[in-house]
Motif scaffolding. Structure first.
Motif, mmCIF file in Angstrom:
data_model
loop_
_atom_site.group_PDB
_atom_site.id
_atom_site.type_symbol
_atom_site.label_atom_id
_atom_site.label_comp_id
_atom_site.label_asym_id
_atom_site.label_seq_id
_atom_site.Cartn_x
_atom_site.Cartn_y
_atom_site.Cartn_z
ATOM 1 N N VAL A 30 42.580 -2.701 50.999
ATOM 2 C CA VAL A 30 43.140 -1.627 50.184
ATOM 3 C C VAL A 30 44.655 -1.776 50.099
ATOM 4 C CG1 VAL A 30 41.277 -0.023 50.716
ATOM 5 C CG2 VAL A 30 43.298 -0.050 52.159
ATOM 6 N N ASP A 31 45.243 -0.987 49.204
ATOM 7 C CA ASP A 31 46.688 -0.959 49.057
ATOM 8 C C ASP A 31 47.313 -0.499 50.368
ATOM 9 O OD1 ASP A 31 49.206 -1.055 47.849
ATOM 10 O OD2 ASP A 31 49.083 1.049 47.257
ATOM 11 N N ILE A 32 48.396 -1.120 50.778
ATOM 12 C CA ILE A 32 48.989 -0.835 52.084
ATOM 13 C C ILE A 32 49.584 0.572 52.151
ATOM 14 C CG2 ILE A 32 51.297 -1.731 51.692
ATOM 15 C CD1 ILE A 32 50.808 -3.229 54.455
ATOM 16 N N LYS A 33 49.878 1.160 50.996
ATOM 17 C CA LYS A 33 50.457 2.504 50.975
ATOM 18 C C LYS A 33 49.413 3.601 50.776
ATOM 19 C CE LYS A 33 54.832 0.847 49.190
ATOM 20 N NZ LYS A 33 55.780 0.876 48.074
ATOM 21 N N ALA A 34 48.152 3.240 50.603
ATOM 22 C CA ALA A 34 47.101 4.227 50.350
ATOM 23 C C ALA A 34 46.723 4.946 51.640
ATOM 24 C CB ALA A 34 45.876 3.544 49.765
ATOM 25 N N ASN A 35 46.442 6.249 51.517
ATOM 26 C CA ASN A 35 45.983 7.003 52.686
ATOM 27 C C ASN A 35 44.475 7.197 52.602
ATOM 28 O OD1 ASN A 35 45.573 9.143 50.910
ATOM 29 N ND2 ASN A 35 47.560 10.049 51.358
ATOM 30 N N LYS A 36 43.902 7.863 53.617
ATOM 31 C CA LYS A 36 42.455 7.962 53.721
ATOM 32 C C LYS A 36 41.840 8.782 52.587
ATOM 33 C CE LYS A 36 42.239 7.367 58.704
ATOM 34 N NZ LYS A 36 41.753 7.917 59.979
ATOM 35 N N THR A 37 42.489 9.845 52.175
ATOM 36 C CA THR A 37 41.923 10.662 51.104
ATOM 37 C C THR A 37 41.945 9.924 49.773
ATOM 38 O OG1 THR A 37 44.056 11.767 50.792
ATOM 39 C CG2 THR A 37 42.462 12.839 52.217
ATOM 40 N N GLU A 38 42.989 9.144 49.509
ATOM 41 C CA GLU A 38 43.035 8.346 48.286
ATOM 42 C C GLU A 38 41.943 7.278 48.298
ATOM 43 O OE1 GLU A 38 47.794 8.522 47.190
ATOM 44 O OE2 GLU A 38 47.016 6.810 48.315
ATOM 45 N N ILE A 39 41.717 6.658 49.454
ATOM 46 C CA ILE A 39 40.681 5.635 49.573
ATOM 47 C C ILE A 39 39.306 6.254 49.354
ATOM 48 C CG2 ILE A 39 39.581 4.020 51.166
ATOM 49 C CD1 ILE A 39 42.418 3.687 52.440
ATOM 50 N N LYS A 40 39.074 7.422 49.929
ATOM 51 C CA LYS A 40 37.790 8.111 49.778
ATOM 52 C C LYS A 40 37.520 8.442 48.316
ATOM 53 C CE LYS A 40 35.294 12.227 51.242
ATOM 54 N NZ LYS A 40 35.307 13.422 52.092
ATOM 55 N N LYS A 41 38.507 8.988 47.623
ATOM 56 C CA LYS A 41 38.331 9.343 46.215
ATOM 57 C C LYS A 41 38.137 8.102 45.348
ATOM 58 C CE LYS A 41 40.917 13.639 46.513
ATOM 59 N NZ LYS A 41 42.144 14.357 46.117
ATOM 60 N N ALA A 42 38.811 7.009 45.685
ATOM 61 C CA ALA A 42 38.680 5.782 44.902
ATOM 62 C C ALA A 42 37.291 5.178 45.048
ATOM 63 C CB ALA A 42 39.745 4.778 45.331
ATOM 64 N N VAL A 43 36.758 5.133 46.263
ATOM 65 C CA VAL A 43 35.417 4.577 46.475
ATOM 66 C C VAL A 43 34.372 5.445 45.782
ATOM 67 C CG1 VAL A 43 33.662 4.070 48.222
ATOM 68 C CG2 VAL A 43 36.017 3.378 48.605
ATOM 69 N N GLU A 44 34.524 6.762 45.867
ATOM 70 C CA GLU A 44 33.583 7.658 45.209
ATOM 71 C C GLU A 44 33.643 7.505 43.688
ATOM 72 O OE1 GLU A 44 34.574 11.490 46.780
ATOM 73 O OE2 GLU A 44 33.299 11.223 48.552
ATOM 74 N N ALA A 45 34.831 7.276 43.141
ATOM 75 C CA ALA A 45 34.974 7.131 41.692
ATOM 76 C C ALA A 45 34.426 5.794 41.196
ATOM 77 C CB ALA A 45 36.433 7.270 41.294
ATOM 78 N N ILE A 46 34.661 4.720 41.936
ATOM 79 C CA ILE A 46 34.250 3.392 41.480
ATOM 80 C C ILE A 46 32.738 3.193 41.623
ATOM 81 C CG2 ILE A 46 34.431 0.914 41.957
ATOM 82 C CD1 ILE A 46 37.351 1.430 42.748
ATOM 83 N N PHE A 47 32.175 3.578 42.767
ATOM 84 C CA PHE A 47 30.782 3.255 43.072
ATOM 85 C C PHE A 47 29.819 4.427 42.888
ATOM 86 C CE2 PHE A 47 33.292 0.243 45.647
ATOM 87 C CZ PHE A 47 32.815 -0.944 45.120
ATOM 88 N N VAL A 49 29.230 7.147 44.769
ATOM 89 C CA VAL A 49 28.547 7.467 46.026
ATOM 90 C C VAL A 49 29.313 8.571 46.733
ATOM 91 C CG1 VAL A 49 27.540 5.180 46.359
ATOM 92 C CG2 VAL A 49 29.809 5.644 47.240
ATOM 93 N N LYS A 50 28.730 9.124 47.792
ATOM 94 C CA LYS A 50 29.377 10.147 48.607
ATOM 95 C C LYS A 50 29.842 9.499 49.905
ATOM 96 C CE LYS A 50 30.331 14.414 49.771
ATOM 97 N NZ LYS A 50 31.623 14.905 49.428
ATOM 98 N N VAL A 51 31.137 9.626 50.206
ATOM 99 C CA VAL A 51 31.733 9.018 51.397
ATOM 100 C C VAL A 51 31.844 10.092 52.476
ATOM 101 C CG1 VAL A 51 33.798 7.925 52.332
ATOM 102 C CG2 VAL A 51 33.003 7.317 50.060
ATOM 103 N N SER A 52 31.415 9.750 53.694
ATOM 104 C CA SER A 52 31.499 10.714 54.782
ATOM 105 C C SER A 52 32.697 10.460 55.700
ATOM 106 C CB SER A 52 30.214 10.703 55.611
ATOM 107 O OG SER A 52 30.057 9.464 56.263
ATOM 108 N N ASN A 53 33.120 9.197 55.844
ATOM 109 C CA ASN A 53 34.187 8.894 56.799
ATOM 110 C C ASN A 53 34.958 7.661 56.330
ATOM 111 O OD1 ASN A 53 35.766 9.020 59.062
ATOM 112 N ND2 ASN A 53 34.284 8.044 60.411
ATOM 113 N N VAL A 54 36.284 7.675 56.597
ATOM 114 C CA VAL A 54 37.138 6.524 56.293
ATOM 115 C C VAL A 54 38.028 6.264 57.500
ATOM 116 C CG1 VAL A 54 38.960 5.617 54.818
ATOM 117 C CG2 VAL A 54 37.168 7.018 53.826
ATOM 118 N N ASN A 55 38.009 5.041 57.984
ATOM 119 C CA ASN A 55 38.923 4.604 59.043
ATOM 120 C C ASN A 55 39.754 3.463 58.485
ATOM 121 O OD1 ASN A 55 37.878 6.371 60.984
ATOM 122 N ND2 ASN A 55 36.261 4.924 61.520
ATOM 123 N N THR A 56 41.053 3.442 58.811
ATOM 124 C CA THR A 56 41.930 2.402 58.296
ATOM 125 C C THR A 56 42.539 1.607 59.440
ATOM 126 O OG1 THR A 56 43.806 3.911 58.222
ATOM 127 C CG2 THR A 56 42.510 3.672 56.215
#
Length: 96
Positions: A30-47, A49-56
């Motif tokens: 992922v982008d080095i400046k992205a935070n967990k909520t941005e990553i969660k929303k991006a995965v949900e938008a692209i694929f 699906v419903k994301v339950s947890n994100v660890n970076t």
């Protein structure tokens, strides 16, 4: 808001991450400046699906040399994304 495809660069597919896929866990670069909520929303938008947890995890730069020249590999960030129960698995090898 950033475009979701600017946040998620590529999936990280190795033998270890292939074992995680059985538990609905996926690893992305992922982008080095992205935070967990941005990553969660991006995965949900692209694929879709419903994301339950994100660890970076930030992967540090490593020194490398080639002959007398030396430098560093780039620093990058990876995200471990866990999908919610009942979500469909992601298909990375559809065209193979």
């Amino acid at each position: 808001m950033k475009d979701p495809r600017d946040i998620i660069k590529r999936p990280v597919i190795t033998e270890r991450t292939a074992d995680y896929m059985n538990d609905l866990k996926y690893v992305f670069e992922v982008d080095i400046k992205a935070n967990k909520t941005e990553i969660k929303k991006a995965v949900e938008a692209i694929f879709n699906v419903k994301v339950s947890n994100v660890n970076t995890l930030r992967v540090p730069a490593k020194p490398k040399r080639y002959g007398r020249h030396f430098g560093y590999t780039p620093e990058w960030k990876k995200a471990f994304v866990t999908l919610a129960e009942g979500s469909k698995p992601l298909e990375f090898f559809e065209s193979v």
